[in-house]
Design a protein around this motif. Structure first.
Motif, PDB file in Angstrom:
ATOM      1  N   LEU A   1     -60.143  44.702  44.748  1.00 62.65           N
ATOM      2  CA  LEU A   1     -61.050  43.950  43.885  1.00 62.65           C
ATOM      3  C   LEU A   1     -61.137  44.451  42.447  1.00 62.65           C
ATOM      4  N   MET A   2     -60.413  45.483  42.074  1.00 63.12           N
ATOM      5  CA  MET A   2     -60.548  46.025  40.715  1.00 63.12           C
ATOM      6  C   MET A   2     -60.080  45.039  39.656  1.00 63.12           C
ATOM      7  N   PHE A   3     -58.956  44.344  39.933  1.00 64.55           N
ATOM      8  CA  PHE A   3     -58.419  43.439  38.930  1.00 64.55           C
ATOM      9  C   PHE A   3     -59.319  42.228  38.724  1.00 64.55           C
ATOM     10  N   VAL A   4     -59.844  41.663  39.815  1.00 66.19           N
ATOM     11  CA  VAL A   4     -60.718  40.495  39.658  1.00 66.19           C
ATOM     12  C   VAL A   4     -62.038  40.892  39.011  1.00 66.19           C
ATOM     13  N   THR A   5     -62.478  42.151  39.209  1.00 64.46           N
ATOM     14  CA  THR A   5     -63.679  42.617  38.526  1.00 64.46           C
ATOM     15  C   THR A   5     -63.423  42.672  37.025  1.00 64.46           C
ATOM     16  N   LEU A   6     -62.221  43.148  36.650  1.00 60.69           N
ATOM     17  CA  LEU A   6     -61.855  43.160  35.228  1.00 60.69           C
ATOM     18  C   LEU A   6     -61.880  41.742  34.659  1.00 60.69           C
ATOM     19  N   MET A   7     -61.353  40.778  35.430  1.00 58.51           N
ATOM     20  CA  MET A   7     -61.350  39.385  34.982  1.00 58.51           C
ATOM     21  C   MET A   7     -62.775  38.894  34.769  1.00 58.51           C
ATOM     22  N   THR A   8     -63.687  39.296  35.663  1.00 58.33           N
ATOM     23  CA  THR A   8     -65.089  38.891  35.520  1.00 58.33           C
ATOM     24  C   THR A   8     -65.672  39.470  34.237  1.00 58.33           C
TER      25      THR A   8
END
Lengths: 280, 152
Positions: A78-85
Motif C-alpha cells: 500500500l505504500m505507492f497508493v498512499t503516495l498517490m493519495t
C-alpha cells in the motif's frame, strides 16, 4: 488594487450580490448538481465492487497485489497508493490556494497555484499509469483474466514456480498467490490439501475471481478519466487566467472556483476508492 | 473561508491539508496493523477494520466537502440538497459490503447443507415417468371395470 471596484465584486460582498436560488451563481449551482449525479455513478460502481468482493472467499488481498514501489526493491504493501493519495490531496490544497488568490484578484497568484495543481494531477496520472503497466504488462492481468488469488484451504506446494514459491512451501486459508506466465499460459502449480474436507487430494492452482480485473481497471480507469479531463479543463482555465479574461469579468475568478469544485470532487472520489479497494 | 481574512484563510487551508495527511497516514497504519503487516500474526476482525476505515474516510470527506469545497459556508439549504444524497450513497455502499458478506455466509451454509443431502441420495433415473404412467393405467383399468360392471 488597480481594478475598478464598481464593476468588480468585492470578495466579501459576493454572497449578497449574486441573487438567484440559494444566493449562488447559476454555474456554481449546476456544477454542484453535476457532481451529485457523478457521485451516484461512482457509488453504483463501488456498490457492485463491494458486494462482489465480500461475497468471494478467494478475492485477491490488496496488500499482496499492491505492494510494489518504483525504484524500491521488496514488498511494500500500500505504500505507492498512499503516495498517490498524498499527491492528490496536495493538489486539492493548491487548488484551494488558487481560489483564495482569485478572491484577492491576484492574477499571478491564481496562475501559480493552478499550475501546481495541474502538476499534481499529472503526477497522480503518471503513478496510476505505472500501476496499470505493472499489472497488465508485468502480471498479465486483464479485464477477464485474474492471476491473483487467495487460498481457501490449507495445503503444501508440490512444485515451485521459480519466483517466490518452492516445493514443500505450505499455506493456510487467507494466504495469497500469484500465477506466473511461462510462455503461452500461466503455471498452475500443483498442491496437496493438508486439512479440511478434501484432505489428501492433489489440486491445481486456479486463476482468481474473474471480476477483479474488470472492476479494478473499470473503476480506477473511470476515475483516471475524470482526473484527465480535470487536467484538460484546468489547463484551459489557466490559459484564460493568464490572458486576463477573468480580471475583466463581473464575477471575477468564479470559473476557477467552479473547476476547483470539480477537482475536489475527483479527490473525494479517490478517498473512497482508496478506502474500498485498498484499505479494507 | 469567504468571511475570513486572507491571512486567516491561508492558515486554515494549511492546517486542513496537514490534518488530512495525518488522517491518511493513521488510516494506512491501522489497515496494515489489522492485516498483520506490522506486528506478525496480529489480525483484526474484518468488520472492525471496515468500520474504522469508513469513519476516517467520512472525516476526510467532511473537511474536503465542507471547507475545501466551501459547502459549510454556503447560504440556505443548498448544502443540505448536496449532503443528504452523498450521505445516503455512502450508506448504500456500506450496506452492500454487508450484503456481500452475507452472500458468502449463505454460500457456505448451502455448501454444508448440500453435502449433508448428498449422502442420502440414491436416485437413479431411466428417463421414464413411472408414477404418472402407473396412475393413468390404473385409472383406465378402473374405468374399464366400471363400464363392464354398470354397462355405461
Amino acid at each position: 488594487m488597480s481594478v475598478d471596484t464598481a464593476t468588480h465584486m468585492d470578495a466579501h460582498e459576493t454572497l449578497s450580490e449574486v441573487g438567484g436560488p440559494f444566493n449562488t451563481g447559476y454555474g456554481k449551482l449546476m456544477m454542484w448538481y453535476f457532481l451529485v449525479s457523478d457521485a451516484f455513478t461512482f457509488a453504483g460502481f463501488l456498490i457492485s465492487y463491494g458486494a462482489l468482493r465480500f461475497s468471494s472467499p478467494s478475492w485477491p488481498v490488496p496488500d499482496f497485489v499492491f505492494s510494489s514501489f518504483p525504484g524500491w526493491e521488496g514488498e511494500h504493501p500500500l505504500m505507492f497508493v498512499t503516495l498517490m493519495t498524498f499527491i492528490l490531496l496536495f493538489s486539492s490544497f493548491t487548488m484551494v490556494r488558487a481560489v483564495q488568490e482569485g478572491h484577492q484578484e491576484n492574477q499571478k497568484g491564481v496562475a501559480f497555484w493552478m499550475l501546481l495543481t495541474i502538476i499534481g494531477g499529472l503526477g497522480f496520472l503518471s503513478c496510476q499509469a505505472w500501476e496499470w503497466t505493472k499489472l497488465i504488462g508485468g502480471e498479465h492481468t486483464t479485464v477477464s483474466t485474474n492471476p491473483f488469488g487467495t487460498h481457501t484451504e490449507s495445503g503444501r506446494y508440490l512444485e515451485g514456480d521459480g519466483h517466490g514459491i518452492h516445493k514443500g512451501d505450505t499455506f493456510v486459508p487467507g494466504d495469497s498467490y500469484l500465477l506466473h506466465k511461462h510462455g503461452e499460459d500461466f503455471g498452475y502449480l500443483k498442491y496437496e490439501v493438508t486439512d479440511g474436507a478434501d484432505k489428501g487430494e492433489i489440486k491445481e492452482l486456479t486463476k482468481g475471481p474473474k471480476a477483479f480485473g474488470a472492476l479494478f481497471f473499470g473503476i480506477t480507469g473511470f476515475h483516471g478519466f475524470h482526473v484527465f479531463s480535470g487536467i484538460l479543463f484546468l489547463i484551459i482555465i489557466l490559459v484564460n487566467v493568464v490572458s486576463g479574461l477573468y480580471a475583466e469579468r463581473k464575477n471575477g475568478y468564479e470559473m476557477v472556483e467552479k473547476i476547483g469544485l470539480y477537482w475536489h470532487f475527483v479527490d473525494l472520489v479517490w478517498v473512497f476508492v482508496f478506502l474500498v479497494f485498498y484499505l479494507m | 473561508m469567504g468571511h475570513m481574512t486572507y491571512e486567516a484563510s491561508k492558515k486554515l487551508a494549511l492546517k486542513l491539508i496537514i490534518l488530512l495527511a495525518i488522517v491518511t497516514m493513521v488510516e494506512v497504519f491501522i489497515s496494515l496493523l489489522g492485516k498483520g503487516h506490522i506486528i506478525e500474526g496480529l489480525k483484526f476482525n474484518t468488520g472492525l477494520i471496515a468500520i474504522i476505515m469508513v469513519i476516517f474516510s467520512v472525516v476526510k470527506a467532511y473537511f474536503i466537502v465542507g471547507e475545501f469545497m466551501h459547502l459549510k459556508h454556503e447560504t440556505g439549504g443548498m448544502g443540505k440538497t448536496v449532503i443528504i444524497p452523498f450521505v445516503l450513497l455512502i450508506w448504500g455502499v456500506i450496506a452492500f459490503l454487508g450484503d456481500g458478506s452475507s452472500w458468502l455466509k449463505n454460500k457456505d451454509e448451502m455448501a454444508t447443507l448440500s453435502s449433508k443431502y448428498e449422502s442420502h441420495k440414491t436416485v437413479t433415473y431411466d428417463g421414464k415417468d413411472h408414477d404418472t404412467h402407473t396412475k393413468t393405467h390404473d385409472a383406465e383399468a378402473h374405468d374399464e371395470h366400471k363400464k363392464a360392471k354398470h354397462g355405461h
